[in-house]
Design an enzyme around this catalytic site. Structure first.
Site, PDB file in Angstrom:
ATOM      1  N   ASN A   1       0.850  -1.265  -0.002  1.00 31.85           N
ATOM      2  CA  ASN A   1      -0.030   0.066   0.226  1.00 31.85           C
ATOM      3  C   ASN A   1       0.868   1.283   0.116  1.00 31.85           C
ATOM      4  OD1 ASN A   1       0.533   0.809   2.901  1.00 31.85           O
ATOM      5  ND2 ASN A   1      -0.440  -1.223   3.073  1.00 31.85           N
TER       6      ASN A   1
ATOM      7  N   ASP B   1      -4.004  -6.545   4.910  1.00 33.00           N
ATOM      8  CA  ASP B   1      -4.898  -7.306   5.709  1.00 33.00           C
ATOM      9  C   ASP B   1      -4.934  -8.640   5.172  1.00 33.00           C
ATOM     10  OD1 ASP B   1      -6.101  -5.007   7.137  1.00 33.00           O
ATOM     11  OD2 ASP B   1      -7.182  -4.580   5.131  1.00 33.00           O
TER      12      ASP B   1
ATOM     13  N   LYS C   1       8.942 -17.169 -10.877  1.00 34.38           N
ATOM     14  CA  LYS C   1       7.951 -16.028 -11.407  1.00 34.38           C
ATOM     15  C   LYS C   1       6.834 -16.657 -12.019  1.00 34.38           C
ATOM     16  CE  LYS C   1       8.409 -12.102 -14.372  1.00 34.38           C
ATOM     17  NZ  LYS C   1       8.964 -11.396 -15.584  1.00 34.38           N
TER      18      LYS C   1
ATOM     19  N   PRO D   1      -2.294 -11.759  10.526  1.00 34.03           N
ATOM     20  CA  PRO D   1      -2.688 -11.473  12.049  1.00 34.03           C
ATOM     21  C   PRO D   1      -2.896  -9.988  12.218  1.00 34.03           C
ATOM     22  CG  PRO D   1      -0.420 -12.167  11.789  1.00 34.03           C
ATOM     23  CD  PRO D   1      -1.093 -12.372  10.395  1.00 34.03           C
ATOM     24  N   ASP D   2      -4.005  -9.615  13.299  1.00 31.71           N
ATOM     25  CA  ASP D   2      -4.154  -8.095  13.696  1.00 31.71           C
ATOM     26  C   ASP D   2      -3.284  -8.141  14.984  1.00 31.71           C
ATOM     27  OD1 ASP D   2      -4.749  -5.939  14.632  1.00 31.71           O
ATOM     28  OD2 ASP D   2      -6.622  -6.291  13.671  1.00 31.71           O
TER      29      ASP D   2
ATOM     30  N   PHE E   1      -4.565   3.459  15.083  1.00 36.92           N
ATOM     31  CA  PHE E   1      -4.598   4.450  13.977  1.00 36.92           C
ATOM     32  C   PHE E   1      -5.705   3.862  13.251  1.00 36.92           C
ATOM     33  CE2 PHE E   1      -1.835   8.142  13.876  1.00 36.92           C
ATOM     34  CZ  PHE E   1      -0.999   7.854  14.688  1.00 36.92           C
TER      35      PHE E   1
ATOM     36  N   LYS F   1     -13.565   0.465  15.687  1.00 40.18           N
ATOM     37  CA  LYS F   1     -12.162  -0.117  15.627  1.00 40.18           C
ATOM     38  C   LYS F   1     -11.774  -0.105  17.192  1.00 40.18           C
ATOM     39  CE  LYS F   1     -10.759   0.138  11.418  1.00 40.18           C
ATOM     40  NZ  LYS F   1     -10.164   0.958  10.428  1.00 40.18           N
TER      41      LYS F   1
HETATM   42  O1  C5P Z   1      -8.273  -2.819  10.758  1.00 37.08           O
HETATM   43  P1  C5P Z   1      -7.516  -1.754  10.391  1.00 37.08           P
HETATM   44  O2  C5P Z   1      -6.416  -1.911   9.506  1.00 37.08           O
HETATM   45  O3  C5P Z   1      -8.480  -0.637   9.910  1.00 37.08           O
HETATM   46  O4  C5P Z   1      -6.851  -0.947  11.893  1.00 37.08           O
HETATM   47  C1  C5P Z   1      -5.872  -0.047  11.863  1.00 37.08           C
HETATM   48  C2  C5P Z   1      -5.035  -0.357  13.061  1.00 37.08           C
HETATM   49  O5  C5P Z   1      -4.711  -1.496  13.303  1.00 37.08           O
HETATM   50  C3  C5P Z   1      -3.727   0.510  13.005  1.00 37.08           C
HETATM   51  O6  C5P Z   1      -3.221   0.950  14.056  1.00 37.08           O
HETATM   52  C4  C5P Z   1      -3.057  -0.849  12.444  1.00 37.08           C
HETATM   53  O7  C5P Z   1      -1.528  -0.311  12.547  1.00 37.08           O
HETATM   54  C5  C5P Z   1      -3.432  -1.881  13.111  1.00 37.08           C
HETATM   55  N1  C5P Z   1      -3.324  -3.201  12.650  1.00 37.08           N
HETATM   56  C6  C5P Z   1      -2.561  -4.215  12.788  1.00 37.08           C
HETATM   57  N2  C5P Z   1      -2.357  -5.200  12.359  1.00 37.08           N
HETATM   58  C7  C5P Z   1      -3.291  -5.537  11.240  1.00 37.08           C
HETATM   59  C8  C5P Z   1      -4.175  -4.684  10.620  1.00 37.08           C
HETATM   60  C9  C5P Z   1      -4.064  -3.259  11.307  1.00 37.08           C
HETATM   61  O8  C5P Z   1      -1.654  -3.967  13.751  1.00 37.08           O
HETATM   62  N3  C5P Z   1      -3.251  -6.796  10.725  1.00 37.08           N
END
Ligand code: C5P
Length: 405
Positions: free
Chosen positions: A215, A284, A294, A310-311, A328, A342
């Site tokens: 991104n 994500d 390739k 993973p979040d 953020f 969030k």
């Molecule tokens: O869910 P979203 O991506 O919109 O959330 C944004 C926040 O979550 C940001 O603080 C980002 O650094 C964190 N985040 C994370 N791991 C992910 C996705 C988002 O730490 N996989």
């Protein structure tokens, strides 16, 4: 109001004057600094003497003016290395494009640049130059490089210039410079002794040895926060995806590429952390399999099989012994609603939300505007400002919050 009390020890400042027309304002600047109880010693570059006399500066500062590297008399009184060690701050005002470039490259070709190289003092610059010179990408790159090293940059202001041009590049007024210096020198180390872990930049998810998913995150906000936290006295680890920003001074930089690597680094860095700030734009999804070779474009269409990453932020917030957790939210609509959701879903203490539908704000730009929402329903709007300024405000806000935590 000037603070002219003598109860506090004087802050020692070298005022370095380089050769721009704004140098004629420096006797006034010296007066303004002295009103604020700074002990001022002036160092002139050779070209600065074309614009302001050493005699005027000596009269207002009450100290001899330093002009030549090998002036026997001056060296006997206070040698240049001694002067470099003496200073708490070195303020360069005006800072020309040339002097700024020299600072970036560590040149030591006159007394001022020599002293800077030999000094541990904090550096502050007030640039002043023609608007085109300021806008030039070399100057912009040099300024960004200085900021990434923790140098404070004051201004420049916009307006009519001595050469007749109109635009950004004027030195900010002496009173403003002196007030900003006072604020800088009085800045409390609000995060002294705290450990802070910050994620920044994008993550890059490999599809094959050549292609990837990523991104537009530049990392500017996260790096600015890391610098602000370090300046506030914190012990900072910055876990960063690939960006084009130099590592901030005195910050532990852990460079990663993918979300999986960022997650592993955060797991390692975040033990015993007081504050965690998730500023990274973590991808994500990531490809289920990374092709070893390739991928050939044999088909008219192709699909990628992706799995959720993973979040990282939610994981930190889930830990039993959790730090103060800040996230953020970049939203293109319903800013407050989505950000609040969030905050709750990820169990954050604070979320910094920005509206990415506003042109020139947020992703990949230098400025931002943030709405801070905390878990107790409090909200604060930080109006449009440079990311460096916002970073300082966020750190101050967090410091206030954790004192109640
Ligand atoms: O869910 P979203 O991506 O919109 O959330 C944004 C926040 O979550 C940001 O603080 C980002 O650094 C964190 N985040 C994370 N791991 C992910 C996705 C988002 O730490 N996989």
């Amino acid at each position: 109001m000037p603070n002219n009390t003598n109860s506090k020890p004087q802050v020692k400042i070298i005022l370095g004057i380089s050769g721009g027309i704004a140098a004629y304002k420096c006797p006034d600047l010296v007066r303004r600094l002295k009103e604020r109880n700074f002990d001022v010693r002036v160092v002139l570059t050779p070209s600065a003497e074309e614009f302001v006399t050493p005699m005027a500066l000596q009269a207002v500062s009450g100290n001899p003016v330093h002009r030549e590297t090998f002036d026997e008399q001056m060296e006997a009184a206070m040698g240049h290395i001694e002067l470099a060690k003496w200073a708490d701050y070195i303020l360069i005002a005006p800072a020309t494009a040339n002097t700024v470039a020299k600072l970036v490259h560590g040149q030591a070709d006159n007394l001022l640049t020599t002293i800077i190289l030999a000094s541990q003092a904090d550096l502050v610059v007030a640039p002043a130059m023609n608007q085109q010179m300021w806008a030039n990408q070399n100057t912009q790159r040099n300024i960004a490089e200085l900021m990434s090293k923790g140098v404070e940059v004051l201004g420049p202001a916009s307006g009519e210039q001595a050469c007749g041009d109109v635009g950004q590049g004027r030195m900010i007024e002496p009173l403003d410079v002196a007030q900003r210096m006072q604020a800088i020198s009085e800045q409390e180390k609000v995060l002294k002794g705290k450990k802070v872990v910050i994620t920044a930049g994008p993550t890059v998810e490999a599809i094959d040895p050549v292609r990837y998913i990523s991104n537009h995150s530049s990392g500017k906000m996260g790096y600015a926060i890391a610098r602000a936290a370090q300046k506030a006295g914190a012990n900072v680890s910055l876990v960063s995806g690939p960006v084009n920003i130099a590592a901030p001074k005195d910050v532990k930089l852990v460079s990663v590429v993918s979300a999986a690597e960022m997650f592993a680094a955060v797991q390692q860095e975040s033990t015993d952390t007081d504050i965690f700030i998730g500023c990274a734009a973590v991808a994500d999804y990531t490809p289920v399999d990374v092709a070893k070779q390739k991928i050939k474009k044999n088909e008219e269409t192709m699909s990628l099989n992706l799995k959720r990453n993973p979040d990282i932020l939610a994981w930190v917030a889930k830990q039993a012994k959790r730090p103060y957790v800040v996230g953020f939210a970049a939203e293109s609509q319903k800013l407050k609603g989505f950000a609040t959701r969030k905050l709750e879903k990820k169990k954050l203490d604070l979320i910094c939300a920005n509206d990415i539908s506003c042109e020139n704000l947020g992703f990949n730009s230098d400025d931002n505007q943030l709405l801070l929402l905390d878990k107790n329903g409090n909200e604060n709007l930080l109006p449009i400002a440079a990311k460096e300024i916002l970073a300082g405000q966020i750190i101050q806000h967090i410091a206030n919050k954790i004192s109640e935590y």
